[in-house]
Design an enzyme around this catalytic site. Structure first.
Site, PDB file in Angstrom:
ATOM      1  N   HIS A  46       0.841  -1.203   0.000  1.00  0.00           N
ATOM      2  CA  HIS A  46       0.000   0.000   0.000  1.00  0.00           C
ATOM      3  C   HIS A  46       0.884   1.264   0.000  1.00  0.00           C
ATOM      4  CE1 HIS A  46      -2.674  -2.876   2.367  1.00  0.00           C
ATOM      5  NE2 HIS A  46      -3.450  -2.555   1.358  1.00  0.00           N
ATOM      6  N   GLN A  70     -17.812  -6.274  -1.056  1.00  0.00           N
ATOM      7  CA  GLN A  70     -16.913  -7.077  -1.884  1.00  0.00           C
ATOM      8  C   GLN A  70     -16.490  -8.373  -1.194  1.00  0.00           C
ATOM      9  OE1 GLN A  70     -13.960  -3.760  -2.105  1.00  0.00           O
ATOM     10  NE2 GLN A  70     -12.432  -5.362  -1.907  1.00  0.00           N
TER      11      GLN A  70
HETATM   12  P1  AMP Z   1      -6.403  -3.754  -0.337  1.00  0.00           P
HETATM   13  O1  AMP Z   1      -6.234  -2.955   0.910  1.00  0.00           O
HETATM   14  O2  AMP Z   1      -5.985  -5.185  -0.195  1.00  0.00           O
HETATM   15  O3  AMP Z   1      -7.769  -3.573  -0.953  1.00  0.00           O
HETATM   16  O4  AMP Z   1      -5.386  -3.165  -1.395  1.00  0.00           O
HETATM   17  C1  AMP Z   1      -5.389  -1.796  -1.712  1.00  0.00           C
HETATM   18  C2  AMP Z   1      -4.471  -1.550  -2.873  1.00  0.00           C
HETATM   19  O5  AMP Z   1      -3.157  -1.974  -2.547  1.00  0.00           O
HETATM   20  C3  AMP Z   1      -4.879  -2.325  -4.135  1.00  0.00           C
HETATM   21  O6  AMP Z   1      -4.684  -1.492  -5.265  1.00  0.00           O
HETATM   22  C4  AMP Z   1      -3.906  -3.480  -4.140  1.00  0.00           C
HETATM   23  O7  AMP Z   1      -3.639  -3.990  -5.435  1.00  0.00           O
HETATM   24  C5  AMP Z   1      -2.657  -2.810  -3.569  1.00  0.00           C
HETATM   25  N1  AMP Z   1      -1.756  -3.813  -3.032  1.00  0.00           N
HETATM   26  C6  AMP Z   1      -2.030  -4.766  -2.110  1.00  0.00           C
HETATM   27  N2  AMP Z   1      -0.943  -5.552  -1.908  1.00  0.00           N
HETATM   28  C7  AMP Z   1       0.026  -5.092  -2.736  1.00  0.00           C
HETATM   29  C8  AMP Z   1       1.364  -5.474  -3.000  1.00  0.00           C
HETATM   30  N3  AMP Z   1       1.931  -6.493  -2.385  1.00  0.00           N
HETATM   31  N4  AMP Z   1       2.071  -4.764  -3.898  1.00  0.00           N
HETATM   32  C9  AMP Z   1       1.497  -3.701  -4.542  1.00  0.00           C
HETATM   33  N5  AMP Z   1       0.240  -3.287  -4.333  1.00  0.00           N
HETATM   34  C10 AMP Z   1      -0.490  -3.965  -3.443  1.00  0.00           C
END
Ligand code: AMP
Length: 297
Positions: A46, A70
């Site tokens: 993030h 979701q």
């Molecule tokens: P989430 O909080 O899991 O909904 O993720 C929020 C954002 O962070 C989304 O755009 C994810 O694709 C991105 N994200 C989560 N894990 C990673 C990672 N390991 N590397 C890059 N972006 C990430």
């Protein structure tokens, strides 16, 4: 209402109208706005998005919202990690200049009855085992865009299908913003960072390395000249199957632009997989690019 977080130098907005007012003021000042949607439990993945936004935009809004629509009925909504104060500290240190953290009742007023649905890219892969997942994502992200009014929005390639679905949504619904895809951030041993890694026991954490190992095998096969997506998929499957605790949801090698099925890899393809280790469902992927060196996403 606008609330300044306790001891943390960032303004937190809790309603769309307050968030919009702030963004409109910044736009009037001629500033560019980046938006980084998250569900909190922030990790370096993030933070890499926040840093990318801070580097490319004058203002960066991090949104923190664990979106119930979701999650499926048997999924981990109830136990999803939540720690807003700690997330805000990390977000500020990475360059966020404001935060949007609405309550569920604010995001979804009673009698909410409108959804945003993408019907092509969202149907296979994760869309198959998580039927309403992408409808929840496209709806909430539309609402986040309408509240934050960003010029750019940053998403990780870790959620590859989500990135493509949102790009399509922005294109088809004429959202006036650019979607920026950012590389996957990994732990030193290769495991893709994820808020759900917190659920892994010590043994499951070791077993989880089979995802990255499977992708390594796909990359190696591709480098060795194999261009049949089925053969590559089977090689990954054989490797992951060796780990007893791993339950494969899907392993797919598809077109990297629209996730359509392909006979042979002539254009960039993505190898995407979802595997449950113990009780934790993990996803990962890699992009295979013909006529380029191995491309690490
Ligand atoms: P989430 O909080 O899991 O909904 O993720 C929020 C954002 O962070 C989304 O755009 C994810 O694709 C991105 N994200 C989560 N894990 C990673 C990672 N390991 N590397 C890059 N972006 C990430």
């Amino acid at each position: 209402m606008t609330v300044a977080a306790k001891n943390i130098p960032i303004t937190v907005f809790r309603t769309p109208s307050e968030m919009q007012a702030w963004s409109r003021d910044r736009r009037r000042e001629g500033k560019t706005i980046g938006c980084v949607p998250t569900m909190g439990a922030l990790h370096d993945g993030h933070l890499s998005l926040i840093r990318a936004s801070a580097a490319g935009c004058d203002e960066t809004i991090v949104t923190i919202f664990v979106n119930p629509t979701q999650f499926g009925p048997d999924e981990d909504l109830g136990k999803y990690p939540r720690d807003e104060a700690s997330d805000l500290k990390l977000a500020v240190a990475a360059g966020a200049t404001s935060a949007y953290c609405p309550a569920v009742e604010v995001m979804y007023p009673e009698n909410s009855s409108v959804h945003v649905v993408e019907v092509n890219i969202s149907t296979g892969l994760c869309g198959e085992s998580r039927p309403f997942h992408f409808r929840g994502v496209t709806t909430v992200v539309s609402k986040l865009f309408n509240a934050c009014l960003p010029d750019r929005a940053y998403f990780g390639m870790k959620d590859y299908q989500q990135l493509l679905v949102l790009r399509r949504m922005v294109r088809d619904l004429d959202f006036l913003l650019e979607i920026v895809g950012c590389p996957i951030v990994r732990e030193p041993d290769g495991l893709a960072m994820s808020s759900r890694n917190k659920y892994l026991t010590d043994k499951a954490r070791v077993d989880a390395l089979c995802l990255r190992k499977g992708l390594d095998i796909a990359e190696q096969a591709f480098e060795n000249g194999i261009r049949d997506p089925k053969v590559i998929g089977e090689m990954v499957r054989d490797s992951i199957k060796q780990v007893e605790s791993a339950e494969i949801d899907y392993i797919e090698c598809r077109d990297a632009e629209d996730l359509s099925e392909i006979e042979t890899i002539e254009n960039p393809a993505v190898v995407a997989l979802a595997v449950t280790i113990g009780k934790t469902r993990l996803i990962d992927n890699t992009v295979l690019s013909p006529d380029k060196e191995r491309k690490d996403v």
